[in-house]
Design a protein around this motif. Structure first.
Motif, short mmCIF file in Angstrom:
data_model
loop_
_atom_site.label_atom_id
_atom_site.label_comp_id
_atom_site.label_asym_id
_atom_site.label_seq_id
_atom_site.Cartn_x
_atom_site.Cartn_y
_atom_site.Cartn_z
N CYS A 240 0.83 -1.21 0.00
CA CYS A 240 0.00 0.00 0.00
C CYS A 240 0.86 1.26 0.00
O CYS A 240 0.61 2.20 -0.76
CB CYS A 240 -0.93 0.00 1.22
SG CYS A 240 -2.27 -1.21 1.12
N ARG A 241 1.89 1.26 0.85
CA ARG A 241 2.77 2.45 0.93
C ARG A 241 3.51 2.67 -0.38
O ARG A 241 3.67 3.81 -0.84
CB ARG A 241 3.75 2.29 2.09
CG ARG A 241 3.10 2.47 3.47
CD ARG A 241 4.17 2.60 4.54
NE ARG A 241 4.95 1.38 4.67
CZ ARG A 241 4.65 0.38 5.50
NH1 ARG A 241 3.57 0.46 6.27
NH2 ARG A 241 5.42 -0.70 5.57
N SER A 242 3.96 1.58 -0.99
CA SER A 242 4.72 1.69 -2.23
C SER A 242 3.83 2.23 -3.37
O SER A 242 4.24 3.12 -4.12
CB SER A 242 5.29 0.34 -2.62
OG SER A 242 5.99 0.41 -3.84
N LEU A 243 2.63 1.72 -3.48
CA LEU A 243 1.71 2.19 -4.51
C LEU A 243 1.32 3.65 -4.27
O LEU A 243 1.25 4.46 -5.20
CB LEU A 243 0.45 1.31 -4.55
CG LEU A 243 0.65 -0.13 -5.06
CD1 LEU A 243 -0.62 -0.95 -4.85
CD2 LEU A 243 1.05 -0.14 -6.54
N GLU A 244 1.09 3.99 -3.01
CA GLU A 244 0.73 5.37 -2.68
C GLU A 244 1.87 6.32 -3.02
O GLU A 244 1.64 7.43 -3.54
CB GLU A 244 0.37 5.49 -1.20
CG GLU A 244 -0.10 6.88 -0.81
CD GLU A 244 -0.52 6.96 0.64
OE1 GLU A 244 -1.26 7.90 0.99
OE2 GLU A 244 -0.11 6.09 1.44
N ALA A 245 3.10 5.92 -2.76
CA ALA A 245 4.25 6.77 -3.05
C ALA A 245 4.35 7.05 -4.55
O ALA A 245 4.70 8.17 -4.96
CB ALA A 245 5.53 6.11 -2.56
N LYS A 246 4.05 6.05 -5.37
CA LYS A 246 4.12 6.25 -6.82
C LYS A 246 3.03 7.21 -7.30
O LYS A 246 3.27 8.04 -8.19
CB LYS A 246 4.03 4.90 -7.53
CG LYS A 246 5.26 4.01 -7.32
CD LYS A 246 5.11 2.66 -7.98
CE LYS A 246 6.38 1.84 -7.87
NZ LYS A 246 6.76 1.53 -6.48
N LEU A 247 1.84 7.10 -6.72
CA LEU A 247 0.77 8.04 -7.08
C LEU A 247 1.12 9.46 -6.66
O LEU A 247 0.92 10.42 -7.41
CB LEU A 247 -0.55 7.62 -6.42
CG LEU A 247 -1.33 6.46 -7.04
CD1 LEU A 247 -2.63 6.24 -6.28
CD2 LEU A 247 -1.61 6.70 -8.52
N GLU A 248 1.65 9.60 -5.45
CA GLU A 248 2.02 10.94 -4.96
C GLU A 248 3.13 11.54 -5.83
O GLU A 248 3.12 12.75 -6.12
CB GLU A 248 2.46 10.85 -3.51
CG GLU A 248 1.31 10.56 -2.55
CD GLU A 248 1.78 10.40 -1.12
OE1 GLU A 248 3.01 10.23 -0.91
OE2 GLU A 248 0.92 10.43 -0.21
N ALA A 249 4.08 10.71 -6.24
CA ALA A 249 5.16 11.21 -7.10
C ALA A 249 4.60 11.68 -8.44
O ALA A 249 5.02 12.71 -8.98
CB ALA A 249 6.20 10.11 -7.31
N ALA A 250 3.63 10.94 -8.98
CA ALA A 250 3.02 11.35 -10.25
C ALA A 250 2.26 12.66 -10.09
O ALA A 250 2.31 13.53 -10.97
CB ALA A 250 2.10 10.25 -10.76
#
Length: 304
Positions: A240-250
């Motif tokens: 969950c944290r990894s996927l969230e980090a990628k969305l936030e970076a985008a």
């Protein structure tokens, strides 16, 4: 467990005055699962009824979504799992459907009927048995909904086959609230106390919601939060944290006007989603989470 509070709230939603509740009680037998309804008729005679709900089933729904021209095909499969509470065959499935989508259509599974209503207060897609009840231990696939709208989490309502309750006296002297209670237990309605709720995906999101990539990613981040939280569709906090980090970076890349970086970050998001999806041990993304996030992220990605 007493359902007096549930009953009072439900009648309040219907706009029924509180006074007709005098002399009426609704309880559920913890052994049989049936409702015990007691009421006083208009002539002052007290009655006790045993009412079988339509939730003695164990429904499991799966959905797969594919692009098709200008829209999507939602393919649902339904299983009535064997278990201690499974005593009825399944006969009705209700899905909330988009009232604002003129392209909406439904197709039944073999042995079932299908209909779509856009005029109800809650637009619905209904699948009901024609020749084939879904008995305990059986599965059926290819309930199909076609829509131009994107997937979002929603609740389906599933109903089994119950013995229809008979009124102990003439209909004319039964209080209206009692009739409404019986319909709520044995009818086929969203939020019925006599059906089973199943979390799934339906075409509930207008594409216009995601046409702006920046605001669209905010919507998808809310989907991810729900999938990782209340819905339990992603079962590993690290994923969950990894996927969230990628969305936030985008999102940050779009704020800076760097669409190329945003594309790469969303591509990495989809790659991780793919890698974590599946029934094998060590996979943490369910089918519902996979299709929810994949279809919506791809829609945004195609607009960058």
């Amino acid at each position: 467990m007493s359902f007096r509070v549930v009953l009072a709230l439900w009648l309040a939603v219907l706009g029924v005055a509180a006074s007709p509740l005098a002399g009426q009680t609704l309880q559920r037998d913890s052994v049989s699962g049936d409702f015990i309804l007691e009421f006083t008729d208009i002539d002052g005679v007290h009655h006790r009824m045993v009412v079988e709900p339509r939730d003695k089933i164990s429904p499991r729904m799966a959905v797969a979504i594919e692009s098709s021209g200008a829209g999507y095909v939602y393919r649902y499969a339904l299983t009535n799992e064997i278990g201690p509470r499974t005593q009825q065959p399944i006969g009705v499935v209700l899905l909330p459907c988009p009232g604002g989508d003129p392209s909406l259509s439904v197709e039944p599974a073999p042995g079932w009927n299908a209909s779509a209503s856009r005029t109800a207060r809650q637009p619905e897609c209904e699948f009901s048995f024609r020749t084939a009840w879904l008995e305990p231990g059986q599965s059926v696939g290819d309930f199909i909904v076609r829509s131009a709208w994107l997937p979002a989490p929603a609740s389906a309502w599933v109903f089994g086959r119950a013995k229809i309750a008979s009124l102990p006296v003439s209909f004319e002297i039964v209080p209206d609230t009692v009739v409404e209670i019986l319909e709520n237990i044995q009818g086929s309605y969203f939020n019925s106390i006599g059906g089973r709720e199943v979390h799934t995906l339906v075409p509930a999101r207008s594409p216009a919601t995601l046409d702006n990539p920046s605001s669209g990613l905010s919507v998808i981040r809310s989907d991810l939060d729900r999938a990782c939280g209340e819905l339990g569709w992603i079962t590993n906090a690290g994923v969950c944290r990894s996927l969230e980090a990628k969305l936030e970076a985008a999102e940050r890349s779009l704020e800076r006007g760097n669409t190329n970086s945003a594309r790469g970050q969303l591509g990495a998001f989809l790659q991780e989603l793919e890698a974590q999806h599946g029934p094998q041990p060590g996979k943490h993304v369910s089918d519902n989470a996979y299709w929810l996030l994949k279809i919506n992220v791809e829609y945004v990605l195609n607009r960058l």
